[in-house]
Design a protein around this motif. Structure first.
Motif, mmCIF file in Angstrom:
data_model
loop_
_atom_site.group_PDB
_atom_site.id
_atom_site.type_symbol
_atom_site.label_atom_id
_atom_site.label_comp_id
_atom_site.label_asym_id
_atom_site.label_seq_id
_atom_site.Cartn_x
_atom_site.Cartn_y
_atom_site.Cartn_z
ATOM 1 N N UNK A 1 -7.571 -6.896 2.674
ATOM 2 C CA UNK A 1 -7.125 -6.963 1.282
ATOM 3 C C UNK A 1 -5.883 -6.090 1.129
ATOM 4 N N UNK A 2 -5.017 -6.547 0.283
ATOM 5 C CA UNK A 2 -3.729 -5.881 0.107
ATOM 6 C C UNK A 2 -3.277 -6.005 -1.341
ATOM 7 N N UNK A 3 -2.743 -4.913 -1.870
ATOM 8 C CA UNK A 3 -2.198 -4.900 -3.225
ATOM 9 C C UNK A 3 -0.789 -4.327 -3.169
ATOM 10 N N UNK A 4 0.125 -4.962 -3.878
ATOM 11 C CA UNK A 4 1.503 -4.493 -3.856
ATOM 12 C C UNK A 4 2.197 -4.873 -5.156
ATOM 13 N N UNK A 5 3.442 -4.421 -5.299
ATOM 14 C CA UNK A 5 4.218 -4.669 -6.510
ATOM 15 C C UNK A 5 5.493 -5.426 -6.178
ATOM 16 N N UNK B 1 -0.030 -11.287 -10.894
ATOM 17 C CA UNK B 1 -0.072 -10.825 -12.286
ATOM 18 C C UNK B 1 1.246 -10.132 -12.620
ATOM 19 N N UNK B 2 2.277 -10.974 -12.783
ATOM 20 C CA UNK B 2 3.627 -10.520 -13.117
ATOM 21 C C UNK B 2 4.193 -9.607 -12.033
ATOM 22 N N UNK B 3 3.939 -8.301 -12.101
ATOM 23 C CA UNK B 3 4.496 -7.405 -11.090
ATOM 24 C C UNK B 3 3.454 -6.981 -10.052
ATOM 25 N N UNK B 4 2.251 -7.537 -10.114
ATOM 26 C CA UNK B 4 1.174 -7.186 -9.181
ATOM 27 C C UNK B 4 0.801 -8.405 -8.346
ATOM 28 N N UNK B 5 0.600 -8.181 -7.052
ATOM 29 C CA UNK B 5 0.054 -9.202 -6.165
ATOM 30 C C UNK B 5 -1.099 -8.592 -5.393
ATOM 31 N N UNK B 6 -2.246 -9.268 -5.431
ATOM 32 C CA UNK B 6 -3.395 -8.883 -4.621
ATOM 33 C C UNK B 6 -3.754 -10.037 -3.693
ATOM 34 N N UNK B 7 -4.048 -9.709 -2.441
ATOM 35 C CA UNK B 7 -4.349 -10.700 -1.418
ATOM 36 C C UNK B 7 -5.695 -10.367 -0.784
ATOM 37 N N UNK B 8 -6.541 -11.386 -0.621
ATOM 38 C CA UNK B 8 -7.832 -11.227 0.032
ATOM 39 C C UNK B 8 -7.994 -12.330 1.074
ATOM 40 N N UNK B 9 -8.446 -11.957 2.275
ATOM 41 C CA UNK B 9 -8.726 -12.938 3.311
ATOM 42 C C UNK B 9 -9.728 -12.341 4.293
ATOM 43 N N UNK B 10 -10.180 -13.166 5.236
ATOM 44 C CA UNK B 10 -11.165 -12.684 6.205
ATOM 45 C C UNK B 10 -12.472 -12.291 5.565
ATOM 46 N N UNK B 11 -12.905 -13.047 4.542
ATOM 47 C CA UNK B 11 -14.164 -12.766 3.842
ATOM 48 C C UNK B 11 -14.209 -11.349 3.296
ATOM 49 N N UNK B 12 -13.074 -10.834 2.856
ATOM 50 C CA UNK B 12 -13.015 -9.518 2.250
ATOM 51 C C UNK B 12 -12.718 -8.385 3.207
ATOM 52 N N UNK C 1 -7.369 -0.458 1.405
ATOM 53 C CA UNK C 1 -6.386 -1.459 1.007
ATOM 54 C C UNK C 1 -5.187 -1.311 1.931
ATOM 55 N N UNK C 2 -4.618 -2.438 2.353
ATOM 56 C CA UNK C 2 -3.498 -2.407 3.298
ATOM 57 C C UNK C 2 -2.141 -2.357 2.610
ATOM 58 N N UNK C 3 -2.121 -2.275 1.297
ATOM 59 C CA UNK C 3 -0.855 -2.301 0.572
ATOM 60 C C UNK C 3 -0.432 -0.948 0.065
ATOM 61 N N UNK C 4 0.278 -0.956 -1.065
ATOM 62 C CA UNK C 4 0.825 0.258 -1.650
ATOM 63 C C UNK C 4 -0.128 0.764 -2.740
ATOM 64 N N UNK C 5 -1.289 1.252 -2.330
ATOM 65 C CA UNK C 5 -2.279 1.750 -3.270
ATOM 66 C C UNK C 5 -2.631 3.189 -2.952
ATOM 67 N N UNK C 6 -3.203 3.870 -3.935
ATOM 68 C CA UNK C 6 -3.624 5.251 -3.778
ATOM 69 C C UNK C 6 -4.908 5.478 -4.558
ATOM 70 N N UNK D 1 -8.729 0.802 -7.504
ATOM 71 C CA UNK D 1 -7.705 1.568 -6.800
ATOM 72 C C UNK D 1 -6.434 1.536 -7.646
ATOM 73 N N UNK D 2 -5.764 2.658 -7.716
ATOM 74 C CA UNK D 2 -4.497 2.755 -8.438
ATOM 75 C C UNK D 2 -3.382 2.100 -7.635
ATOM 76 N N UNK D 3 -2.583 1.267 -8.315
ATOM 77 C CA UNK D 3 -1.382 0.658 -7.712
ATOM 78 C C UNK D 3 -0.163 1.257 -8.410
ATOM 79 N N UNK D 4 0.542 2.164 -7.778
ATOM 80 C CA UNK D 4 1.718 2.768 -8.419
ATOM 81 C C UNK D 4 2.892 1.802 -8.452
ATOM 82 N N UNK D 5 3.912 2.163 -9.193
ATOM 83 C CA UNK D 5 5.141 1.375 -9.194
ATOM 84 C C UNK D 5 5.866 1.525 -7.858
ATOM 85 N N UNK D 6 6.687 0.540 -7.534
ATOM 86 C CA UNK D 6 7.425 0.565 -6.270
ATOM 87 C C UNK D 6 8.929 0.575 -6.484
#
Length: 503
Positions: A459-463, A445-456, A277-282, A299-304
């Motif tokens: 992908x990026x997840x952030x807060x 989803x309120x404080x969560x954003x997930x992005x998918x492109x390039x046929x998967x 994942x290219x975002x803030x995940x662990x 994948x866990x998405x912690x608070x930011x």
């Protein structure tokens, strides 16, 4: 009930009346702020959660374990248990009592840490790291196993720690911080193996393999994989599994696809490294879903931000993702199709032209829990193009999600997402498509954003943490770059769904 810091004030010297008044005051303040608790992502109702541990499918139910703090919204490394939830569809979840608890045995007294699940001839089992009472000369975590107490219970509610715990001797001299075992696999001779993450002074991170012929006695076998170079780092959140004719080794937050000899050599050769994942995940953790013949990951998405104590909860998970390996030895990931059942109100716009350096407001579209899809064409010479989500009517708050072609990145620009939190952009590199067309799929989803492109492939997840009551609008945007006289940008197949809550 008053959560977070409010509960800390309920001491003996406070009367019930004073405490009640304080709770009413806090409730009033919170009523003036947005509820940022995700509605269709897995999360806890209150307190802290982090890494996924040992998901698996068994007898019609999916099981999800996670690192759980029972009474604290902050993490301090002590008191972690294995939270447990079950689902019949990977979408809606029933939260059960914790499966594995600390403070009962010396070998994991201070915490039941990360681990993995695996299947045996006797049913499912888990292997996990523990934080013991004795840690000399430096933290030396233990490895242990647990089994379901009653296989006839469809939820596998209760778990029993193995009587022969801990199962792993101390790591070889010079290694430290042994953590986060992989699932167990069998080789061609029927021997059982798992890998743990650790570090080696002078050689940085390493993965050590342990071997057994009975699940009870485990011996150090060899260094499975090591990171070259000097340093004192360590690998965490380990995984090793077969997928699409290749094998995948992963450690937070990267993976390696490669070849593997499952004979006596047990040799893994990485071919390509990438990011889950290219975002803030662990801590990604996946499992083989027998019911659908697919590999599924969370994948866990912690608070930011620093607002978790006030909110009373911290941490969420990505949507479950189906993993595959392409011909370039890259992992592709897309949300499981079962998520589509949460779609409710639907808006569709076949074709929209957005004038350069302007914003197009999607009429009647609003919400904080949305799925958005669109195709965009002829954008290569632009500075930025995409969608603004969680946008207020006056544009005091908004979060651009899209692609920044001149920079060669995609992602989420969080610099204007909140009037209270100063978050930077979450960008990652992307190879621009040769045909100057791009499809994007975005979940808000309120404080969560997930992005998918390039046929998967990307992908990026952030807060994000909007604060305004009207930060619910959706806009399309296009920003000029090298071509100031560029014609309007064409968006096609713009589709938006409101998403139902699973809670």
């Amino acid at each position: 009930m008053c959560f977070g810091v409010v509960t800390k004030l309920k001491m003996n010297f406070l009367s019930n009346e004073v405490f009640l008044i304080f709770c009413i005051y806090v409730a009033h303040i919170r009523a003036q702020t947005l509820d940022l608790h995700p509605t269709f992502h897995f999360r806890k109702e209150q307190y802290w959660m982090n890494d996924i541990c040992g998901p698996f499918f068994w007898e019609g139910y999916y099981h999800l374990f996670y690192q759980n703090m029972a009474t604290s919204v902050t993490f301090n490394g002590y008191g972690l248990s294995w939270g447990h939830a079950v689902s019949s569809d990977l979408v809606s979840w029933k939260v059960l009592p914790p499966a594995l608890l600390p403070y009962t045995d010396e070998y994991d007294y201070y915490g039941v840490y990360d681990g993995s699940a695996f299947m045996t001839p006797y049913g499912p089992a888990v292997v996990y790291a523990g934080n013991p009472i004795v840690q000399k000369p430096f933290p030396q975590y233990t490895m242990s196993m647990a089994w379901p107490s009653n296989l006839s219970d469809p939820y596998l509610t209760n778990w029993t720690k193995a009587a022969y715990n801990p199962i792993m001797p101390a790591p070889p001299a010079g290694y430290y911080w042994p953590l986060d075992p992989t699932e167990v696999w069998d080789d061609e001779q029927g021997l059982h193996h798992f890998v743990i993450g650790t570090g080696h002074y002078g050689y940085s991170a390493a993965a050590l393999m342990f071997t057994s012929n009975d699940y009870i006695s485990w011996d150090f076998d060899r260094t499975f994989l090591a990171q070259s170079g000097n340093g004192n780092g360590s690998w965490f959140c380990m995984e090793f599994f077969a997928l699409d004719g290749q094998h995948v080794f992963s450690t937070d937050p990267v993976y390696a696809v490669g070849t593997f000899d499952n004979g006596p050599a047990q040799n893994f050769t990485p071919v390509n490294w990438g990011a889950y994942d290219d975002g803030q995940t662990l801590c990604s953790k996946s499992f083989w879903d027998d019911s659908q013949s697919r590999r599924v990951a969370f994948i866990w998405i912690p608070e930011a931000d620093n607002g978790a104590v006030e909110r009373g909860w911290a941490g969420t998970m990505t949507l479950p993702r189906v993993l595959t390996v392409n011909s370039q030895n890259q992992i592709l990931a897309s949300p499981i199709p079962e998520i589509d059942k949460l779609r409710t109100t639907y808006w569709k716009f076949d074709r929209i032209h957005v004038t350069i350096d302007s914003v197009y407001h999607l009429p009647d579209v609003n919400g904080m829990s949305l799925e958005i899809q669109f195709d965009v064409r002829h954008f290569t010479n632009l500075s930025a193009v995409g969608v603004r989500v969680l946008a207020s009517h006056a544009s005091d708050e908004y979060t651009p999600v899209g692609i920044w072609p001149l920079q060669g990145v995609y992602g989420v620009d969080r610099t204007t997402s909140s009037k209270s939190e100063q978050l930077g952009p979450s960008f990652a590199g992307i190879k621009l498509p040769a045909d100057d067309q791009l499809h994007m799929r975005i979940y808000v989803d309120r404080s969560v954003i997930e992005v998918y492109t390039g046929d998967g492939l990307y992908r990026m997840s952030t807060r994000v943490y909007p604060t305004l009551q009207d930060s619910v609008h959706v806009d399309l945007f296009a920003t000029s770059g090298n071509d100031k006289a560029a014609p309007p940008v064409e968006f096609r197949n713009v589709r938006v769904w409101q998403m139902a809550s699973i809670w």
